[in-house]
Design a protein around this motif. Structure first.
Motif, PDB file in Angstrom:
ATOM      1  N   MET A 209       4.535  27.276 -17.265  1.00  0.00           N
ATOM      2  CA  MET A 209       4.880  26.753 -18.595  1.00  0.00           C
ATOM      3  C   MET A 209       3.852  27.237 -19.624  1.00  0.00           C
ATOM      4  O   MET A 209       4.207  27.660 -20.732  1.00  0.00           O
ATOM      5  CB  MET A 209       4.891  25.220 -18.522  1.00  0.00           C
ATOM      6  CG  MET A 209       5.035  24.525 -19.848  1.00  0.00           C
ATOM      7  SD  MET A 209       5.055  22.737 -19.581  1.00  0.00           S
ATOM      8  CE  MET A 209       5.115  22.154 -21.259  1.00  0.00           C
TER       9      MET A 209
ATOM     10  N   ARG B  65       6.354  33.429 -10.770  1.00  0.00           N
ATOM     11  CA  ARG B  65       6.870  32.737  -9.586  1.00  0.00           C
ATOM     12  C   ARG B  65       5.785  32.243  -8.640  1.00  0.00           C
ATOM     13  O   ARG B  65       5.999  31.294  -7.904  1.00  0.00           O
ATOM     14  CB  ARG B  65       7.836  33.667  -8.826  1.00  0.00           C
ATOM     15  CG  ARG B  65       9.176  33.792  -9.527  1.00  0.00           C
ATOM     16  CD  ARG B  65      10.060  34.784  -8.839  1.00  0.00           C
ATOM     17  NE  ARG B  65       9.531  36.149  -8.983  1.00  0.00           N
ATOM     18  CZ  ARG B  65      10.158  37.218  -8.536  1.00  0.00           C
ATOM     19  NH1 ARG B  65      11.301  37.091  -7.901  1.00  0.00           N
ATOM     20  NH2 ARG B  65       9.640  38.414  -8.709  1.00  0.00           N
ATOM     21  N   ASP B  66       4.642  32.915  -8.650  1.00  0.00           N
ATOM     22  CA  ASP B  66       3.615  32.529  -7.689  1.00  0.00           C
ATOM     23  C   ASP B  66       2.517  31.673  -8.312  1.00  0.00           C
ATOM     24  O   ASP B  66       1.408  31.594  -7.789  1.00  0.00           O
ATOM     25  CB  ASP B  66       2.993  33.780  -7.040  1.00  0.00           C
ATOM     26  CG  ASP B  66       3.958  34.398  -6.044  1.00  0.00           C
ATOM     27  OD1 ASP B  66       4.893  33.684  -5.632  1.00  0.00           O
ATOM     28  OD2 ASP B  66       3.791  35.568  -5.705  1.00  0.00           O
ATOM     29  N   LEU B  67       2.827  31.051  -9.424  1.00  0.00           N
ATOM     30  CA  LEU B  67       1.812  30.208 -10.083  1.00  0.00           C
ATOM     31  C   LEU B  67       2.171  28.747  -9.870  1.00  0.00           C
ATOM     32  O   LEU B  67       3.343  28.380  -9.863  1.00  0.00           O
ATOM     33  CB  LEU B  67       1.774  30.507 -11.577  1.00  0.00           C
ATOM     34  CG  LEU B  67       1.410  31.956 -11.932  1.00  0.00           C
ATOM     35  CD1 LEU B  67       1.568  32.162 -13.428  1.00  0.00           C
ATOM     36  CD2 LEU B  67      -0.019  32.258 -11.505  1.00  0.00           C
ATOM     37  N   ASP B  68       1.139  27.918  -9.718  1.00  0.00           N
ATOM     38  CA  ASP B  68       1.433  26.496  -9.531  1.00  0.00           C
ATOM     39  C   ASP B  68       1.583  25.824 -10.896  1.00  0.00           C
ATOM     40  O   ASP B  68       0.989  26.245 -11.879  1.00  0.00           O
ATOM     41  CB  ASP B  68       0.369  25.802  -8.683  1.00  0.00           C
ATOM     42  CG  ASP B  68      -1.026  26.124  -9.132  1.00  0.00           C
ATOM     43  OD1 ASP B  68      -1.243  27.265  -9.550  1.00  0.00           O
ATOM     44  OD2 ASP B  68      -1.884  25.246  -9.092  1.00  0.00           O
ATOM     45  N   PRO B  69       2.397  24.761 -10.933  1.00  0.00           N
ATOM     46  CA  PRO B  69       2.645  24.102 -12.202  1.00  0.00           C
ATOM     47  C   PRO B  69       1.354  23.482 -12.735  1.00  0.00           C
ATOM     48  O   PRO B  69       0.549  23.027 -11.947  1.00  0.00           O
ATOM     49  CB  PRO B  69       3.668  23.017 -11.844  1.00  0.00           C
ATOM     50  CG  PRO B  69       3.550  22.809 -10.379  1.00  0.00           C
ATOM     51  CD  PRO B  69       3.079  24.109  -9.821  1.00  0.00           C
TER      52      PRO B  69
ATOM     53  N   VAL C 258      11.693  22.070 -16.208  1.00  0.00           N
ATOM     54  CA  VAL C 258      12.245  20.923 -16.945  1.00  0.00           C
ATOM     55  C   VAL C 258      11.315  20.406 -18.048  1.00  0.00           C
ATOM     56  O   VAL C 258      11.773  19.842 -19.021  1.00  0.00           O
ATOM     57  CB  VAL C 258      12.616  19.769 -15.985  1.00  0.00           C
ATOM     58  CG1 VAL C 258      13.868  20.091 -15.231  1.00  0.00           C
ATOM     59  CG2 VAL C 258      11.481  19.436 -15.043  1.00  0.00           C
ATOM     60  N   PHE C 259      10.002  20.565 -17.869  1.00  0.00           N
ATOM     61  CA  PHE C 259       9.089  20.095 -18.922  1.00  0.00           C
ATOM     62  C   PHE C 259       8.937  21.121 -20.050  1.00  0.00           C
ATOM     63  O   PHE C 259       8.448  20.806 -21.117  1.00  0.00           O
ATOM     64  CB  PHE C 259       7.707  19.779 -18.341  1.00  0.00           C
ATOM     65  CG  PHE C 259       7.663  18.501 -17.569  1.00  0.00           C
ATOM     66  CD1 PHE C 259       7.821  17.283 -18.220  1.00  0.00           C
ATOM     67  CD2 PHE C 259       7.481  18.502 -16.196  1.00  0.00           C
ATOM     68  CE1 PHE C 259       7.795  16.098 -17.509  1.00  0.00           C
ATOM     69  CE2 PHE C 259       7.454  17.318 -15.475  1.00  0.00           C
ATOM     70  CZ  PHE C 259       7.606  16.114 -16.133  1.00  0.00           C
TER      71      PHE C 259
ATOM     72  N   CYS D 123       9.859  29.924 -10.254  1.00  0.00           N
ATOM     73  CA  CYS D 123      10.368  29.534  -8.925  1.00  0.00           C
ATOM     74  C   CYS D 123      11.114  28.205  -8.987  1.00  0.00           C
ATOM     75  O   CYS D 123      11.626  27.749  -7.974  1.00  0.00           O
ATOM     76  CB  CYS D 123       9.258  29.511  -7.887  1.00  0.00           C
ATOM     77  SG  CYS D 123       7.998  28.297  -8.196  1.00  0.00           S
ATOM     78  N   ARG D 124      11.169  27.567 -10.156  1.00  0.00           N
ATOM     79  CA  ARG D 124      12.009  26.369 -10.281  1.00  0.00           C
ATOM     80  C   ARG D 124      12.422  26.195 -11.740  1.00  0.00           C
ATOM     81  O   ARG D 124      11.864  26.827 -12.634  1.00  0.00           O
ATOM     82  CB  ARG D 124      11.302  25.123  -9.766  1.00  0.00           C
ATOM     83  CG  ARG D 124      10.056  24.732 -10.506  1.00  0.00           C
ATOM     84  CD  ARG D 124       9.334  23.606  -9.803  1.00  0.00           C
ATOM     85  NE  ARG D 124       8.628  24.082  -8.625  1.00  0.00           N
ATOM     86  CZ  ARG D 124       8.983  23.807  -7.376  1.00  0.00           C
ATOM     87  NH1 ARG D 124      10.044  23.071  -7.132  1.00  0.00           N
ATOM     88  NH2 ARG D 124       8.279  24.268  -6.358  1.00  0.00           N
ATOM     89  N   GLU D 125      13.396  25.327 -11.966  1.00  0.00           N
ATOM     90  CA  GLU D 125      13.861  25.080 -13.331  1.00  0.00           C
ATOM     91  C   GLU D 125      12.741  24.399 -14.117  1.00  0.00           C
ATOM     92  O   GLU D 125      12.223  23.369 -13.686  1.00  0.00           O
ATOM     93  CB  GLU D 125      15.101  24.178 -13.295  1.00  0.00           C
ATOM     94  CG  GLU D 125      15.766  24.057 -14.632  1.00  0.00           C
ATOM     95  CD  GLU D 125      17.123  23.361 -14.537  1.00  0.00           C
ATOM     96  OE1 GLU D 125      17.430  22.804 -13.464  1.00  0.00           O
ATOM     97  OE2 GLU D 125      17.848  23.376 -15.530  1.00  0.00           O
TER      98      GLU D 125
END
Lengths: 181, 450
Positions: free
Chosen positions: A118, A110-114, A143-144, A139-141
């Motif tokens: 993934m 949750r605390d990692l940036d995109p 999608v990729f 922290c988000r869906e």
């Protein structure tokens, strides 16, 4: 009246490292009313079951040797089969997790940036035993991530927790080795 | 495919958009159009449309065909339709520019370029509107950023409709009194809907999500965001419905514009509040180049909004509107666009080259594709030049403006070179390069094998 199934062999596409999803959806679109689809693939295309179930298709699968599979998708009698290019619902490939084993690994991303969530999720899935399940908190869906999971033949199920901020994703690794490297 | 895949045509939109920006800046350096010429001069119209259609609208459209599927977690309804739309948009833009250049001599050629350009351009926009609209429609109920995008798209439809009316009237294809009135007095509506509604409001919606995503800030459902959406949408509706209605009943447009400006100001203040909050609550303490530069661009929006309000209060809008619009277009929208491009191009290139390899071998991080210390001076040069050019436009000193525009041109060329370096994986160490067909992603055209 039972119709002659339309046959689609995606094994050449898969062996060439390609992505057969578009070809399959085109074939589904071109089916006549109540016409079944016979699909030949180099692995059991489990994510597809849920995509096509949403479009009113049941399935019967059998292994036909050399790791290849034949799946007969038959339109359900009650479902209205109106193939369109409308995409499936967001969790269409999400399997019912009832018969899945408990997650053998849990990740809190949750605390990692995109795209780090993934990367970590995919890396961890690759380390699972075939059929194994992992749980990834995001922290988000992602999608990729979904298309990549589908390409690799894995199943997933995900939804936001009641708090609305944590997305809990369960991924079940494909029981076969990935067909096309 | 479930989720969102890479949009095949986004990079083509971005490439053409950047070429348009370079072209517009070169025109400004050469003294073509504002501020060397009046804001209503045909040359200025060429410059304005090259900037807002060729650069900003193509940038926004390219971003939306990639970003809307991410926003709503659904694939684009028609993945290859954007290619047709892009071709139409380019042909239409060329026609429109030919039409503007034709005005001084009252059409010496037999080709009615203006209506031709407007209609082809509209066809291109309509295809993208249809495609994005269908994708959004399939994902109801929508989240907040997507609603901003919907309002922006509605605004675009209004801009396009007004543009067609103007072109038909100017080409004398119609002598309808209603349409002539709309053409004579509706330019402010066309500009406000285009720059504020379509480009501005959409950029706000997209940035809510992008800033939260790239800074790891919590996306809370806040009343300020909802009121920003409401006020902005109300402003668009006032312009879209109230504006033409006012003109048709023979009333002055001023009241409509003032109400829309007040609504838009509420929207900008609350949006600014939300964005500051996103920056403050970010979990990622280190800010990357794109978020730092986005902050500078947002400062440009704040200054432009304050100036516009002050000028409206002083009743001196008409004299300085060109300078304010310049600051909005180049300080805020273009600055934000360039900053976000720097991240988005790296992200999409990384996903294209390394997505299939994740978990199977070591892959670089997205930030390894970019070389921020190299790119940083170009961004500072860009913003410093925009600042200088804005001041020159306010003080009406065209020569200083042209020198500042040269700074913008050089800076943009530098940023473009950095984007090409990202796209060609120049900063990635050799052992980390992907192998096979995807080692060299195409710069402009899509990877057709995908």
């Amino acid at each position: 009246m039972t119709q002659v199934p339309h046959e689609l062999d995606v094994r050449p596409i898969l062996r060439a490292g390609g992505e057969p999803f578009a070809a399959i959806m085109d074939a589904v679109k071109g089916l006549g009313p109540e016409q079944p689809l016979r699909l030949l693939a180099t692995f059991e295309p489990t994510p597809l079951y849920h995509v096509l179930a949403k479009r009113g298709f049941g399935h019967a699968a059998r292994e036909i040797g050399d790791g290849d599979w034949e799946v007969l998708f038959t339109p359900n009698a009650k479902a209205s089969v109106t193939p369109t290019d409308q995409p499936p619902a967001r969790n269409a490939a999400a399997a019912s997790t009832g018969n899945w084993p408990a997650p053998s690994r849990e990740l809190d991303n949750r605390d990692l940036d995109p795209p780090e969530p993934m990367v970590r999720t995919l890396a961890a899935v690759e380390e699972l035993q075939p059929g194994g399940v992992l749980c990834s908190l995001l922290c988000r869906e992602p999608v990729f991530l979904f298309p990549e999971l589908a390409k690799r033949g894995h199943q997933w199920s995900g939804a936001f927790e009641p708090d609305g901020t944590t997305y809990k994703l369960l991924v079940r690794k494909a029981s076969q080795r990935e067909p096309a490297a | 495919m479930i989720g969102a895949s890479l949009s095949r045509w986004t990079m083509s939109y971005f490439s053409v958009a950047l070429l348009s920006l370079l072209g517009a800046e070169a025109l400004m350096v050469s003294g073509f159009g504002f501020p060397s010429r009046p804001i209503t001069a045909p040359q200025t119209l060429v410059l304005v449309h090259l900037t807002v259609i060729g650069w900003l609208s193509l940038l926004m459209s390219g971003a939306l065909i990639q970003f809307v599927p991410v926003l709503v977690a659904k694939p684009l309804a028609h993945p290859d339709l954007p290619a047709v739309a892009l071709a139409l948009l380019l042909i239409g833009l060329a026609g429109l520019i030919a039409g503007f250049l034709d005005i001084p001599g009252i059409s010496s050629t037999s080709m009615p370029w203006l209506p031709f350009g407007a209609m082809v351009l509209s066809a291109g926009f309509v295809l993208n509107l249809w495609n994005l609209g269908r994708t959004l429609w399939s994902a109801r109920p929508m989240g907040l950023p997507a609603r901003f995008v919907v309002a922006g798209l509605v605004s675009l439809a209004g801009v396009v409709a007004l543009g067609i009316v103007f072109s038909l009237t100017l080409a004398r294809w119609t002598t309808s009194e209603v349409l002539t009135t709309l053409t004579a007095h509706g330019v402010a509506l066309h500009a406000a809907l285009g720059l504020g509604g379509w480009l501005g409001f959409t950029a706000m919606g997209v940035s809510y999500r992008l800033l939260a995503m790239f800074m790891l800030a919590p996306e809370e459902k806040r009343w300020t965001s909802r009121i920003a959406l409401g006020a902005g949408t109300a402003s668009i509706v006032v312009l879209l419905v109230g504006g033409p209605a006012c003109l048709l009943f023979g009333l002055k447009l001023d009241h409509v514009l003032v109400v829309a400006l007040l609504m838009a100001s509420i929207c900008v203040v609350l949006y600014g509040h939300d964005v500051v909050r996103l920056y403050r609550t970010r979990k990622r303490r280190h800010m990357e180049l794109n978020t730092r530069m986005a902050a500078v661009a947002l400062g440009g929006l704040g200054i432009a909004a304050l100036l516009l309000l002050a000028l409206a209060a002083l009743g001196d809008v008409a004299r300085y509107i060109g300078a304010v619009v310049f600051l909005v277009a180049f300080g805020w929208l273009s600055g934000l666009g360039l900053a976000k491009l720097y991240k988005i191009v790296a992200f999409l290139t990384w996903l294209q080259c390394y997505g299939p390899l994740i978990g199977k071998r070591a892959t670089p991080r997205v930030q390894d594709l970019a070389d921020e210390p190299r790119a940083m001076p170009w961004f500072w040069l860009y913003f410093a030049s925009v600042g200088a050019a804005s001041v020159a436009a306010f003080l009406d000193t065209p020569l200083v403006f042209r020198i500042a525009a040269l700074g913008m041109l050089v800076a943009t060329a530098g940023i473009c070179a950095e984007l090409v370096r990202i796209r060609t994986l120049k900063s990635v160490p050799t052992p980390m390069l992907p192998e096979g067909v995807q080692a060299r992603p195409r710069l402009i055209l899509p990877s057709l094998e995908r």
